[in-house]
Design a protein around this motif. Structure first.
Motif, mmCIF file in Angstrom:
data_model
loop_
_atom_site.group_PDB
_atom_site.id
_atom_site.type_symbol
_atom_site.label_atom_id
_atom_site.label_comp_id
_atom_site.label_asym_id
_atom_site.label_seq_id
_atom_site.Cartn_x
_atom_site.Cartn_y
_atom_site.Cartn_z
ATOM 1 N N HIS A 1 13.731 5.217 -3.644
ATOM 2 C CA HIS A 1 12.536 5.959 -3.407
ATOM 3 C C HIS A 1 12.976 7.127 -3.545
ATOM 4 O O HIS A 1 13.824 7.926 -4.022
ATOM 5 C CB HIS A 1 11.446 5.665 -1.899
ATOM 6 C CG HIS A 1 12.632 5.616 -0.937
ATOM 7 N ND1 HIS A 1 12.665 7.050 -0.653
ATOM 8 C CD2 HIS A 1 13.349 5.397 -0.114
ATOM 9 C CE1 HIS A 1 13.821 6.986 0.710
ATOM 10 N NE2 HIS A 1 14.369 5.318 0.943
ATOM 11 N N GLY A 2 12.070 8.164 -4.217
ATOM 12 C CA GLY A 2 12.322 9.035 -4.833
ATOM 13 C C GLY A 2 10.899 9.861 -5.796
ATOM 14 O O GLY A 2 10.463 8.953 -6.253
ATOM 15 N N GLU B 1 5.221 11.936 5.434
ATOM 16 C CA GLU B 1 3.491 11.536 4.436
ATOM 17 C C GLU B 1 3.364 13.044 4.429
ATOM 18 O O GLU B 1 2.818 13.611 4.961
ATOM 19 C CB GLU B 1 2.859 10.297 5.342
ATOM 20 C CG GLU B 1 3.420 9.323 4.467
ATOM 21 C CD GLU B 1 2.191 8.433 4.313
ATOM 22 O OE1 GLU B 1 2.372 8.483 3.541
ATOM 23 O OE2 GLU B 1 1.941 7.682 4.441
ATOM 24 N N CYS B 2 2.740 13.164 2.967
ATOM 25 C CA CYS B 2 1.902 14.132 2.814
ATOM 26 C C CYS B 2 1.157 14.333 2.478
ATOM 27 O O CYS B 2 -0.191 13.084 2.274
ATOM 28 C CB CYS B 2 1.805 15.302 1.591
ATOM 29 S SG CYS B 2 4.308 15.511 1.507
ATOM 30 N N PRO C 1 0.766 -0.672 -0.184
ATOM 31 C CA PRO C 1 0.003 0.342 0.188
ATOM 32 C C PRO C 1 1.169 1.576 -0.157
ATOM 33 O O PRO C 1 1.895 1.074 0.562
ATOM 34 C CB PRO C 1 -0.789 -0.007 1.131
ATOM 35 C CG PRO C 1 -0.098 -1.298 2.046
ATOM 36 C CD PRO C 1 0.906 -1.742 1.343
ATOM 37 N N TYR C 2 -0.127 2.434 -0.481
ATOM 38 C CA TYR C 2 1.377 3.965 -0.360
ATOM 39 C C TYR C 2 -0.282 4.289 -0.608
ATOM 40 O O TYR C 2 -1.065 4.569 -1.218
ATOM 41 C CB TYR C 2 1.934 4.150 -1.518
ATOM 42 C CG TYR C 2 1.390 3.239 -3.205
ATOM 43 C CD1 TYR C 2 0.696 4.782 -4.039
ATOM 44 C CD2 TYR C 2 1.809 2.109 -3.316
ATOM 45 C CE1 TYR C 2 0.704 4.019 -5.018
ATOM 46 C CE2 TYR C 2 0.995 2.316 -4.780
ATOM 47 C CZ TYR C 2 0.780 3.511 -5.510
ATOM 48 O OH TYR C 2 0.336 2.599 -7.205
ATOM 49 N N PRO D 1 8.445 5.446 -0.440
ATOM 50 C CA PRO D 1 9.519 4.683 0.075
ATOM 51 C C PRO D 1 8.670 3.044 0.889
ATOM 52 O O PRO D 1 6.826 3.470 0.922
ATOM 53 C CB PRO D 1 9.180 4.893 1.455
ATOM 54 C CG PRO D 1 8.985 6.179 1.971
ATOM 55 C CD PRO D 1 7.861 6.244 -0.137
ATOM 56 N N LYS D 2 8.792 2.320 1.158
ATOM 57 C CA LYS D 2 8.262 0.932 1.442
ATOM 58 C C LYS D 2 8.226 1.230 3.075
ATOM 59 O O LYS D 2 7.394 0.540 3.694
ATOM 60 C CB LYS D 2 9.966 -0.422 1.592
ATOM 61 C CG LYS D 2 8.777 -1.428 1.903
ATOM 62 C CD LYS D 2 10.104 -3.151 1.726
ATOM 63 C CE LYS D 2 11.784 -2.485 1.735
ATOM 64 N NZ LYS D 2 13.037 -3.901 1.259
ATOM 65 N N ASP D 3 8.387 1.505 3.846
ATOM 66 C CA ASP D 3 8.579 2.064 5.530
ATOM 67 C C ASP D 3 8.290 3.288 5.800
ATOM 68 O O ASP D 3 9.912 4.048 6.253
ATOM 69 C CB ASP D 3 9.007 1.600 6.162
ATOM 70 C CG ASP D 3 8.667 1.404 8.035
ATOM 71 O OD1 ASP D 3 8.039 2.338 7.657
ATOM 72 O OD2 ASP D 3 9.710 0.653 8.377
ATOM 73 N N PRO D 4 7.389 3.939 5.123
ATOM 74 C CA PRO D 4 6.971 5.835 5.088
ATOM 75 C C PRO D 4 7.465 5.886 6.525
ATOM 76 O O PRO D 4 8.418 7.559 6.473
ATOM 77 C CB PRO D 4 6.169 6.108 4.437
ATOM 78 C CG PRO D 4 5.279 4.859 4.465
ATOM 79 C CD PRO D 4 5.831 3.620 4.851
ATOM 80 N N ARG D 5 7.108 5.496 7.923
ATOM 81 C CA ARG D 5 7.314 5.819 8.811
ATOM 82 C C ARG D 5 8.886 6.354 9.065
ATOM 83 O O ARG D 5 9.682 6.579 10.193
ATOM 84 C CB ARG D 5 6.484 5.917 10.308
ATOM 85 C CG ARG D 5 5.647 5.946 10.079
ATOM 86 C CD ARG D 5 4.091 5.552 11.037
ATOM 87 N NE ARG D 5 2.994 5.717 10.185
ATOM 88 C CZ ARG D 5 2.070 5.437 9.369
ATOM 89 N NH1 ARG D 5 3.284 4.500 8.610
ATOM 90 N NH2 ARG D 5 1.228 4.902 8.607
ATOM 91 N N ARG D 6 10.009 4.925 8.872
ATOM 92 C CA ARG D 6 10.851 4.809 9.141
ATOM 93 C C ARG D 6 12.082 4.983 7.797
ATOM 94 O O ARG D 6 12.650 4.714 7.660
ATOM 95 C CB ARG D 6 10.941 3.433 9.910
ATOM 96 C CG ARG D 6 11.376 3.616 11.183
ATOM 97 C CD ARG D 6 11.267 1.992 11.767
ATOM 98 N NE ARG D 6 9.885 1.892 11.804
ATOM 99 C CZ ARG D 6 9.454 0.285 11.986
ATOM 100 N NH1 ARG D 6 9.833 -0.817 12.237
ATOM 101 N NH2 ARG D 6 7.872 0.628 11.935
#
Ligand SMILES: [Cu+2]
Length: 468
Positions: free
Chosen positions: A162-163, A200-201, A49-50, A189-194
């Motif tokens: 990522h980017g 996150e926007c 998910p993203y 990114p696979k793990d947005p929080r890390r």
């Protein structure tokens, strides 16, 4: 769909040479929506998910999952693209649009990209900015054979970084990019929080800067142009054809921009300060960021601008090169401010019947004037706001901040309703002449008519000038 696609003789031949059995194993090649306006974000239904991006005047390419691979199908082909209501260009693109669809994937995805060439000449697709095996880099002649007209090639790689990325041909590049072949690529990114530097926007917009040189009255770009482009676009659209960017007050907003023109563009946002949170190389270190209101985006670069949309209103957002916020026409005329040239114009019009008076009091009159235009040509300065003509074109749109919008509501909310007493207003009192010291020059008020020699610079062709 056939009305939106535009085939050359060679591409009919090309289609025939791709056998039906071969096509049966290919993933679908979804085609662009009929309207050249922002498609809703494509929520992922398979894979990791993203939070998806939205592409100004664009769309995201659906994929299929097959044996753990995310499979996409791009078709390089001639397309018709409306640049703004009133002008449609004959371009090259992918899957029915220029730019092609945005590709969105997640760090760690294994992607397989089928590229079918329905152009009349060979091509190759370069995945700009990616870490990948050298043979997947898409440089025709260097890392792979060119993809001949009518053939399909396959690119396979694991998405390592990522980017913000782009894709474009690396084959007959000047021509194919001048014709509009390009697309956006976002790797989440696979793990947005890390993920260091990544936040996150609530709204994540993207678009490409591109430019064409199309003679007024025609529809096909001049492919040999190197610098003198006359239509400055975001995602192959010009103002007033560019989507508004809409945000809810308080949203964290990201605007990703990639530059595939041949010059730099200082992108300027009114009413807010942003930071450059991402570059070509990934997310910037938060300690390295500084706030600004204009980010210069050089040729071949990508930038991710981030900020909180905390000021309600209709905020201009545009390239700060003022000739990039105009459409084609009229840029080679001499400066005439302060010149009373009525008599001279009468004489010129004997020689050049459609010569038009420009700029006696500045150029603002052009925003309202209905100058006779060739077919399929946009006015130079155009667009209307609640207070009158905007006198803009090219790389200009409006960033709209409103209270209480729904999360996925990107519809244009209409003009901003300014709270009472918050709009610039006319001074109705006395306005005496400002006092001037003896040394200050008197302001010029009109001048003697210029000599005919000054005006000989205006030739019929000059009114269709170019600018770089
Ligand atoms: Cu510009």
């Amino acid at each position: 769909m056939t009305t939106r696609r535009w085939f050359l003789g060679a591409s009919a031949l090309a289609a025939a040479s791709v056998g039906r059995s071969a096509l049966a194993t290919l993933p679908d090649a979804p085609m662009a929506p009929a309207a050249p306006t922002m498609a809703p974000p494509l929520q992922p239904t398979s894979g990791r998910p993203y939070r998806p991006v939205v592409t100004l005047n664009g769309w995201t390419l659906p994929w299929r999952m097959k044996d753990g691979w995310k499979e996409f199908h791009l078709v390089a082909e001639p397309v018709l693209r409306e640049l703004a209501p009133g002008m449609t260009a004959q371009l090259w693109g992918y899957n029915g649009s220029s730019p092609g669809p945005t590709i969105e994937v997640v760090e760690g995805d294994r992607v397989r990209l089928y590229v079918t060439n329905r152009l009349p000449e060979h091509t190759a697709v370069h995945w700009h900015g990616q870490r990948l095996p050298n043979g997947m880099d898409g440089v025709g002649g260097l890392t792979q054979p060119q993809i001949p007209s009518g053939k399909t090639y396959v690119y396979e790689f694991e998405v390592r970084r990522h980017g913000t990325f782009m894709y474009h041909p690396h084959a007959d590049e000047m021509v194919q990019m001048a014709m509009g072949m390009m697309g956006f690529w976002v790797t989440h990114p696979k793990d947005p929080r890390r993920t260091p530097g990544y936040t996150e926007c609530d709204r994540d917009f993207c678009f490409l800067l591109n430019a064409f040189d199309i003679e007024p009255g025609s529809a096909t770009p001049k492919i040999m142009t190197m610098l003198d482009f006359n239509l400055w676009c975001w995602n192959s659209r010009v103002f007033p054809g560019i989507d508004t960017l809409v945000a809810r007050r308080g949203d964290r907003v990201r605007i990703r921009v990639g530059n595939l023109t041949m010059t730099n563009h200082p992108i300027h946002l009114h009413g807010h300060e942003f930071v450059v949170a991402g570059t070509d190389g990934g997310w910037t270190n938060p300690a390295s960021r500084w706030s600004e209101v204009t980010a210069d985006i050089a040729v071949g670069q990508m930038r991710a601008l981030e900020f909180i949309a905390d000021e309600p209103g209709d905020w201009a957002m545009h390239c700060h090169k003022s000739h990039h916020t105009m459409n084609a026409m009229g840029h080679d005329v001499p400066t005439m401010i302060g010149v009373d040239h009525r008599e001279v114009v009468r004489k010129i019009q004997k020689l050049v019947p459609d010569y038009m008076v420009m700029g006696e009091r500045g150029m603002a009159d052009m925003g309202e004037m209905e100058m006779p235009l060739p077919d399929n040509t946009l006015p130079m300065m155009t667009g209307r706001g609640p207070f009158g003509p905007l006198e803009m074109g090219g790389m200009f749109t409006v960033f709209k901040v409103r209270d209480g919008l729904a999360r996925n509501d990107y519809r244009d909310p209409g003009p901003f309703q300014h709270p009472e007493g918050t709009v610039a207003y006319e001074w109705k009192g006395a306005a005496p002449e400002p006092a001037r010291g003896a040394a200050a020059p008197e302001p010029a008020r009109g001048a003697a008519a210029p000599s005919p020699a000054t005006l000989r610079a205006v030739k019929p062709g000059a009114a269709h000038g170019h600018h770089r």
